[in-house]
Structure formats: structure tokens, C-alpha cells
Design a protein around this motif. Structure first.
Motif, short mmCIF file in Angstrom:
data_model
loop_
_atom_site.label_atom_id
_atom_site.label_comp_id
_atom_site.label_asym_id
_atom_site.label_seq_id
_atom_site.Cartn_x
_atom_site.Cartn_y
_atom_site.Cartn_z
N VAL A 169 70.07 -25.53 34.68
CA VAL A 169 70.89 -25.13 33.53
C VAL A 169 71.58 -23.80 33.84
CG1 VAL A 169 70.82 -24.41 31.11
CG2 VAL A 169 69.49 -26.39 31.87
N SER A 170 70.81 -22.87 34.40
CA SER A 170 71.33 -21.57 34.83
C SER A 170 70.23 -20.90 35.64
CB SER A 170 71.70 -20.69 33.64
OG SER A 170 70.54 -20.24 32.97
N PRO A 171 70.57 -19.95 36.52
CA PRO A 171 69.52 -19.24 37.26
C PRO A 171 68.50 -18.57 36.34
CG PRO A 171 71.63 -18.91 38.34
CD PRO A 171 71.92 -19.63 37.05
N ASP A 172 68.95 -17.99 35.22
CA ASP A 172 68.00 -17.37 34.28
C ASP A 172 67.02 -18.41 33.74
OD1 ASP A 172 69.04 -14.85 34.50
OD2 ASP A 172 70.28 -14.98 32.69
N ASN A 173 67.56 -19.54 33.30
CA ASN A 173 66.73 -20.59 32.75
C ASN A 173 65.80 -21.17 33.81
OD1 ASN A 173 66.56 -23.83 32.03
ND2 ASN A 173 66.44 -22.53 30.21
N ASP A 174 66.30 -21.27 35.05
CA ASP A 174 65.46 -21.77 36.14
C ASP A 174 64.20 -20.93 36.28
OD1 ASP A 174 67.56 -23.51 36.59
OD2 ASP A 174 68.26 -22.50 38.41
N ILE A 191 54.78 -26.70 43.51
CA ILE A 191 55.85 -26.96 42.56
C ILE A 191 57.16 -27.13 43.32
CG2 ILE A 191 57.18 -26.07 40.61
CD1 ILE A 191 54.73 -24.46 39.77
N MET A 192 57.80 -28.28 43.14
CA MET A 192 59.15 -28.50 43.63
C MET A 192 60.11 -28.46 42.43
SD MET A 192 56.88 -30.13 45.73
CE MET A 192 56.73 -31.88 45.40
N VAL A 193 61.37 -28.13 42.69
CA VAL A 193 62.36 -28.05 41.62
C VAL A 193 63.57 -28.89 41.98
CG1 VAL A 193 61.59 -25.79 40.81
CG2 VAL A 193 63.39 -25.93 42.54
N ASP A 194 64.25 -29.41 40.94
CA ASP A 194 65.36 -30.33 41.14
C ASP A 194 66.55 -29.87 40.31
OD1 ASP A 194 67.03 -32.46 41.61
OD2 ASP A 194 65.65 -34.00 40.86
N ILE A 195 67.65 -29.51 40.98
CA ILE A 195 68.85 -29.03 40.32
C ILE A 195 69.83 -30.17 40.02
CG2 ILE A 195 70.89 -27.54 40.69
CD1 ILE A 195 69.04 -25.62 42.20
N ASN A 196 69.65 -31.31 40.66
CA ASN A 196 70.53 -32.47 40.47
C ASN A 196 71.99 -32.12 40.70
OD1 ASN A 196 68.12 -33.43 38.29
ND2 ASN A 196 68.93 -34.99 39.67
N SER A 197 72.23 -31.35 41.76
CA SER A 197 73.57 -31.05 42.29
C SER A 197 74.48 -30.32 41.30
CB SER A 197 74.27 -32.32 42.81
OG SER A 197 74.75 -33.14 41.76
N ASN A 198 73.88 -29.54 40.41
CA ASN A 198 74.67 -28.89 39.36
C ASN A 198 75.21 -27.51 39.75
OD1 ASN A 198 75.71 -29.30 36.73
ND2 ASN A 198 74.26 -27.80 35.90
N TYR A 199 74.91 -27.03 40.98
CA TYR A 199 75.31 -25.68 41.35
C TYR A 199 76.31 -25.66 42.50
CZ TYR A 199 71.60 -23.52 38.52
OH TYR A 199 70.80 -23.10 37.47
N THR A 200 77.05 -24.57 42.55
CA THR A 200 77.81 -24.21 43.73
C THR A 200 76.94 -23.32 44.61
OG1 THR A 200 78.75 -22.40 42.44
CG2 THR A 200 80.07 -24.41 42.65
N LEU A 201 77.40 -23.01 45.81
CA LEU A 201 76.59 -22.28 46.77
C LEU A 201 76.12 -20.94 46.21
CD1 LEU A 201 75.39 -21.96 49.61
CD2 LEU A 201 77.64 -21.14 50.37
N ASP A 202 76.99 -20.20 45.55
CA ASP A 202 76.60 -18.88 45.05
C ASP A 202 75.53 -18.97 43.98
OD1 ASP A 202 78.58 -20.12 43.47
OD2 ASP A 202 79.17 -18.22 42.57
N LEU A 203 75.66 -19.96 43.07
CA LEU A 203 74.65 -20.15 42.04
C LEU A 203 73.32 -20.61 42.63
CD1 LEU A 203 76.78 -21.83 39.24
CD2 LEU A 203 75.82 -19.53 39.21
N ARG A 205 72.17 -19.89 45.57
CA ARG A 205 71.54 -18.70 46.19
C ARG A 205 70.90 -17.80 45.14
NH1 ARG A 205 76.27 -17.23 50.61
NH2 ARG A 205 75.28 -18.21 52.42
N GLU A 206 71.60 -17.61 44.02
CA GLU A 206 71.04 -16.76 42.97
C GLU A 206 69.75 -17.37 42.41
OE1 GLU A 206 72.15 -15.01 38.52
OE2 GLU A 206 73.73 -15.91 39.75
N SER A 207 69.77 -18.68 42.18
CA SER A 207 68.58 -19.35 41.66
C SER A 207 67.42 -19.26 42.65
CB SER A 207 68.90 -20.81 41.35
OG SER A 207 67.75 -21.48 40.87
N LEU A 211 63.57 -17.76 42.43
CA LEU A 211 62.44 -18.68 42.45
C LEU A 211 61.50 -18.49 43.63
CD1 LEU A 211 64.14 -22.04 41.38
CD2 LEU A 211 63.15 -20.25 39.94
N ALA A 212 61.98 -17.92 44.72
CA ALA A 212 61.18 -17.81 45.94
C ALA A 212 59.82 -17.16 45.70
CB ALA A 212 61.98 -17.06 47.01
N PRO A 213 59.69 -16.12 44.88
CA PRO A 213 58.36 -15.51 44.69
C PRO A 213 57.33 -16.43 44.06
CG PRO A 213 60.11 -14.00 43.99
CD PRO A 213 60.75 -15.33 44.22
N TYR A 214 57.78 -17.54 43.48
CA TYR A 214 56.86 -18.46 42.81
C TYR A 214 56.30 -19.54 43.74
CZ TYR A 214 58.61 -16.31 38.53
OH TYR A 214 58.95 -15.40 37.54
#
Length: 377
Positions: A169-174, A191-203, A205-207, A211-214
Motif C-alpha cells: 500500500v505504501s512503505p509506511d504501511n508496509d 516472514i515473507m512479504v508480497d507487494i504484487n508488483s505495485n511499486y517502482t524501483l525507488d518505492l 528500495r524505500e520499503s 523492512l530489512a531490520p525485521y
């Protein structure tokens, strides 16, 4: 051994009002698929499953039958190759390959019954008596703020050791969703996460940075499937493994991704990519580049059974007796009557694993009365 007939059965199971669930791009209001019934001249039948819109698949059937009826079931992959070669203007992305996928499942099921062998013996041999699963849930809903935590709590109560949740939905929401999942599931559940191709490269990376620390197992479909250059850049940069492939067709699509090493985990869906025929080739490409594989499954119990046989047949190379991370099969937790209810003997999971059937064919029995209740008229 000759194919006598192929029929497509359109199925749909509506999701109750207010209970729609799904991904960052849309919510599902029904679960739909196309069941394949392939009959041999001696009366043996095999079943399979096609991805995509049932009405479109049914429209393709007369063309496909012209290649298949009268063909030896063991020679069916040559018929598929002829279809793709002669009708190359159709491309490989779309209904012809969807339909081939389900027909190939059904053909392998029938061939196994004919020979008295389970499908895994026909496509590579049985490498393991069980396959490991990950629970696929944590869906977005019409009221995700209300519904998300109960989904994760149910996963924790069930004791799942590997899970996948929807984000995008957004990096914040992620980060909000992943932090909740980690808190409820504890530090040891993957835990795996699924964005379903909703982002561009910059988004993306931000997400991923958030999430990496988790301790995320993989980020699935962060980019559109057409963005090969983006996947290559993201995979080189990302501290988290990148997974994709559910929207890719045939080994041709996967080869472009694998040749660029733009992915860490490939995810063919056997009901879409070309069935076992193409699935085996995709697995070989991944193995040659030492890339992990985990099949996507989001349909009926027929597709789940196919994925179980497929994974059971794959070699563990480059591992040997010590397998750091087993190949996982997706196990959908969404409300889906088409997964278990249409089977007399559904493949349930226990302790994070599914026992590989040893009965001839796919090792499943269709409840045709249950199928009838979901046929689209």
C-alpha cells in the motif's frame, strides 16, 4: 494411451459480502478457476487446473482439442510445442499457455493412473516424502486495520513456522504491517512479504530499507514483471532476497530473468507457466544458475497437489544431506471452497509439511458433486 476428449469446467466460489480479501492492487470478490478433465480412450481420466478467466479458456478449447484428440498421452508435450510454434502470433503470455498448463497437469495425472505411478515418479523421481509449506495469508481487506491482526494471530495459533503477508500500500504501511506480524509471530518465524508488483524501483528500495531490520525471508513481486532492468538493479542492491515469477510464462520468460541473475527465488505457477512441461525446464534453468525456487499456488486443491508433486521431484542440489532452507510450497489460508471442498481427500498440512501422495497420478480424488455446486452456468 490415446487422448479421447478434453473438457473445461468453469468454477466460481463467491466470497461473502464484506469479506473480500486480496492484494495491494485489488481485492477478490470470488475465487474462480477452470478445471480440466482429460479422458483416454480406455476410460482413464486425469484432472488439471488452468489459471485465468474460464470463459476465455473455454473459447480456446476447440483449437487445442484439434491438436490433442488422438494424440498419445505420453507424447503430449510435442503437441504443446507445435501449438506454440504454429500460433506464435499469440505469444506465450495468455490463455493458450494457461490452457496448456491445466491440460498438461491432467495428462500427467492420466498417464500416472495408466502406468500405476504417482506423477512425481514421471517427472524426476521422489526426492522427499514430504514437502514444506509456507502459510500465505495476512491479506488486505475492506477493513485491513480491523482484520490484519486476527489473521496473524490465527497463523501464530496454528504454529506456522514460515508465513507470507500482503503489503504494497505504501512503505509506511508496509512497516506497520510487518512490525505487527513480527510482534505476534515472534522472532523465529520466517516472514515473507508480497507487494504484487505495485511499486517502482525507488518505492521498492524505500520499503525494503524499512523492512530489512525485521528479518524478512523474501520480498515478492516488488516490481512489475516487465521491469527486468529494475529487478536487476534491485537484486544487486537489496539486503533481502528478491522473489518473483507468478506472472511469467514458459521457460522463455524465466530465462530472461535468470540469465540476468535478477532474482533470488523464482516462483512458477504450474497452472499458468505451462504445467509440468515448462515447470521442469524452469527448474533446470534455476538449478544451473544456483537460484532457489518456490512454486506459486493460488487456486484449487488440484493445483496444490501438482505443486507438491513438482517440489517432491526436484533435486536438492547444490545441497546434499544438509539442506539449509527447504523448497517451500505456498499454502493459501484465504477462504477458498475450491481448495479442499472439491476433493474427497484434500492435501492438508501438518507441522508445516504436506505428505507427498504415492497413489497413481496426482493422488487426489475429485468430489464431482461438490464441483457441480460451483460450476458457472
Amino acid at each position: 494411451m490415446l487422448i479421447d476428449d478434453v473438457t473445461f469446467i468453469p468454477l466460481q466460489a463467491p466470497i461473502p459480502s464484506g469479506k473480500a480479501y486480496g492484494m495491494s492492487k485489488s481485492l477478490a470478490t470470488a475465487r474462480a478457476t477452470t478445471l480440466v478433465r482429460l479422458k483416454l480412450a480406455n476410460g482413464i481420466e486425469g484432472v488439471g487446473e488452468c489459471w485465468g478467466m474460464p470463459q476465455v479458456n473455454i473459447a480456446m478449447l476447440p483449437l487445442l482439442k484439434s491438436y490433442l484428440v488422438g494424440t498419445n498421452v505420453h507424447d503430449i508435450e510435442h503437441a504443446f510445442a507445435s501449438m506454440l510454434a504454429r500460433h506464435y502470433h499469440f505469444g506465450v503470455q495468455g490463455p493458450m499457455t494457461w490452457s496448456i498448463s491445466g491440460i498438461d497437469m491432467a495428462a500427467k495425472d492420466a498417464a500416472g493412473k495408466l502406468l500405476g505411478l504417482p506423477v512425481h515418479r514421471l517427472i524426476g523421481g521422489k526426492q522427499s516424502a514430504t514437502v514444506q509449506i509456507y502459510a500465505s495469508g495476512g491479506y488486505l481487506t475492506e477493513n485491513s486495520a480491523r482484520d490484519f491482526e486476527p489473521q496473524i494471530e490465527a497463523m501464530a495459533k496454528a504454529g506456522h513456522r514460515a508465513v507470507k503477508i500482503k503489503i504494497g500500500v505504501s512503505p509506511d504501511n508496509d512497516e506497520d504491517r510487518v512490525s505487527i506480524a513480527r510482534r505476534i509471530l515472534g522472532p523465529d518465524v520466517e516472514i515473507m512479504v508480497d507487494i504484487n508488483s505495485n511499486y517502482t524501483l525507488d518505492l521498492a528500495r524505500e520499503s525494503i530499507t524499512r523492512l530489512a531490520p525485521y528479518k524478512i525471508g523474501w520480498v515478492e513481486e516488488p516490481l512489475a514483471p516487465q521491469d527486468l532492468a529494475g529487478y536487476e538493479l534491485l537484486q544487486r542492491w537489496s539486503p533481502v532476497p528478491i522473489a518473483t515469477g507468478e506472472a511469467l510464462y514458459t521457460a522463455f520468460d524465466f530465462k530472461r530473468l535468470i540469465d540476468r541473475r535478477a532474482v533470488d527465488v523464482v516462483q512458477p505457477d504450474l497452472s499458468l507457466c505451462g504445467g509440468f512441461w515448462q515447470g521442469k525446464q524452469i527448474a533446470q534453468l534455476a538449478s544451473m544458475e544456483h537460484i532457489r525456487l518456490s512454486p506459486h499456488v493460488w487456486g484449487t486443491g488440484v493445483g496444490l497437489a501438482a505443486a507438491v508433486h513438482f517440489v517432491a521431484s526436484l533435486p536438492v542440489y547444490p545441497h546434499a544431506s544438509n539442506i539449509p532452507r527447504p523448497t517451500l510450497v505456498e499454502y493459501d489460508l484465504g477462504d477458498n471452497p475450491l481448495r479442499d471442498a472439491i476433493l474427497v481427500n484434500p492435501l492438508g498440512q501438518s507441522g508445516g509439511a504436506i505428505v507427498v501422495p504415492d497413489e497413481p497420478g496426482l493422488g487426489i480424488t475429485i468430489d464431482w458433486n461438490a464441483v457441480e455446486r460451483h460450476v458457472v452456468r
